[in-house]
Design a protein around this motif. Sequence first.
Motif, PDB file in Angstrom:
ATOM      1  N   PHE A   1       0.861  -1.185   0.000  1.00 26.60           N
ATOM      2  CA  PHE A   1       0.000   0.000   0.000  1.00 26.60           C
ATOM      3  C   PHE A   1       0.891   1.227   0.000  1.00 26.60           C
ATOM      4  CE2 PHE A   1      -2.339   3.063   2.975  1.00 26.60           C
ATOM      5  CZ  PHE A   1      -3.008   3.691   1.929  1.00 26.60           C
ATOM      6  N   ILE A   2       0.653   2.134  -0.948  1.00 32.65           N
ATOM      7  CA  ILE A   2       1.393   3.390  -1.004  1.00 32.65           C
ATOM      8  C   ILE A   2       0.405   4.545  -0.971  1.00 32.65           C
ATOM      9  CG2 ILE A   2       2.895   4.866  -2.383  1.00 32.65           C
ATOM     10  CD1 ILE A   2       4.293   2.418  -3.407  1.00 32.65           C
ATOM     11  N   ASN A   3       0.572   5.405   0.007  1.00 33.59           N
ATOM     12  CA  ASN A   3      -0.287   6.571   0.173  1.00 33.59           C
ATOM     13  C   ASN A   3       0.548   7.838   0.020  1.00 33.59           C
ATOM     14  OD1 ASN A   3      -2.395   8.285   0.761  1.00 33.59           O
ATOM     15  ND2 ASN A   3      -2.253   8.005   2.983  1.00 33.59           N
ATOM     16  N   ALA A   4       0.378   8.511  -1.111  1.00 36.54           N
ATOM     17  CA  ALA A   4       1.032   9.803  -1.358  1.00 36.54           C
ATOM     18  C   ALA A   4       0.029  10.885  -0.971  1.00 36.54           C
ATOM     19  CB  ALA A   4       1.446   9.921  -2.821  1.00 36.54           C
ATOM     20  N   ASP A   5       0.284  11.581   0.109  1.00 38.41           N
ATOM     21  CA  ASP A   5      -0.758  12.444   0.657  1.00 38.41           C
ATOM     22  C   ASP A   5      -0.147  13.625   1.400  1.00 38.41           C
ATOM     23  OD1 ASP A   5      -3.345  13.241   1.117  1.00 38.41           O
ATOM     24  OD2 ASP A   5      -3.925  11.447   2.243  1.00 38.41           O
ATOM     25  N   GLN A   6      -1.018  14.434   1.971  1.00 36.43           N
ATOM     26  CA  GLN A   6      -0.597  15.550   2.807  1.00 36.43           C
ATOM     27  C   GLN A   6      -0.912  15.237   4.262  1.00 36.43           C
ATOM     28  OE1 GLN A   6      -2.768  18.434   0.067  1.00 36.43           O
ATOM     29  NE2 GLN A   6      -1.161  19.762   0.865  1.00 36.43           N
TER      30      GLN A   6
ATOM     31  N   MET B   1       3.790   7.456   2.170  1.00 35.18           N
ATOM     32  CA  MET B   1       3.801   6.389   3.170  1.00 35.18           C
ATOM     33  C   MET B   1       3.790   5.033   2.470  1.00 35.18           C
ATOM     34  SD  MET B   1       1.067   7.927   5.949  1.00 35.18           S
ATOM     35  CE  MET B   1       0.256   9.156   4.917  1.00 35.18           C
ATOM     36  N   TYR B   2       4.565   4.119   3.005  1.00 36.57           N
ATOM     37  CA  TYR B   2       4.733   2.778   2.420  1.00 36.57           C
ATOM     38  C   TYR B   2       4.382   1.742   3.473  1.00 36.57           C
ATOM     39  CZ  TYR B   2       7.337  -1.271   0.542  1.00 36.57           C
ATOM     40  OH  TYR B   2       7.719  -2.505   0.081  1.00 36.57           O
ATOM     41  N   ALA B   3       3.555   0.780   3.089  1.00 38.16           N
ATOM     42  CA  ALA B   3       3.192  -0.289   4.023  1.00 38.16           C
ATOM     43  C   ALA B   3       3.089  -1.605   3.257  1.00 38.16           C
ATOM     44  CB  ALA B   3       1.854   0.026   4.701  1.00 38.16           C
TER      45      ALA B   3
END
Length: 224
Positions: A143-148, A220-222
């Motif tokens: 799961f990759i979340n590119a966020d603020q 974020m990387y999971a």
Amino acid sequence: MKNNVKEKFNAHASQYDEQRRKLIPCFFDFYSIPVSLLHFSNKPLRVLDIGAGTGLFSFFVKEKYPDAHFTLIDVSDQMLEKAKQRFKNEQHMEFIISDITSYEFEHSFDIVISSLAIHHLEDEQKQKLYGQIHNLLHTGGIFINADQVLGHSSIIEELYKKDWSERIAASGLTHEQIEAAHERTKLDKMATLHDQLNWLTASGFSTVDCIYKFFNFVVMYAQK
């Protein structure tokens, strides 16, 4: 809240990609670094893009894995219409107009991605969603979340806001576009990076990290 987000993003769907390059000061790193983290064999992959918008993040991942099956989900029908146009000549594309927090998927995924979407959710919804994403992934899935994210103190948060405001003021966007961007930030429900990494760990992910950070823009990387 869901309807407010849908209305705002429907209204700006036609200009979204063009403006995003100017509204994200670290645009190239923000999208290229997450893709560089994906290392899968040539087996058929299933990719889920949460809050997919116009499909920009999926576009970059599809360049690396052209034969993967992509599912794009977003509450904004007009954003997804832009995504359909982007991928009109591509195969293995599925588009779902729905609120991600209530949709039930019929299969699992190898990769789940999200870009600038989850920060619109309340903290309790974020935590629940991270658990859902963990359950949707195959073992070894990513799961990759590119966020603020929210600054961990009021001083840091003000520094984040000041830097972003100064950068977009000098970006070449019109006054109306800048005002609209500031208006959309009123929909934000950001949480700190620290909290979100903890929530991902609590959801059961075996490996969790922030692998990129530029002020409040993070990746974020999971891994499950």
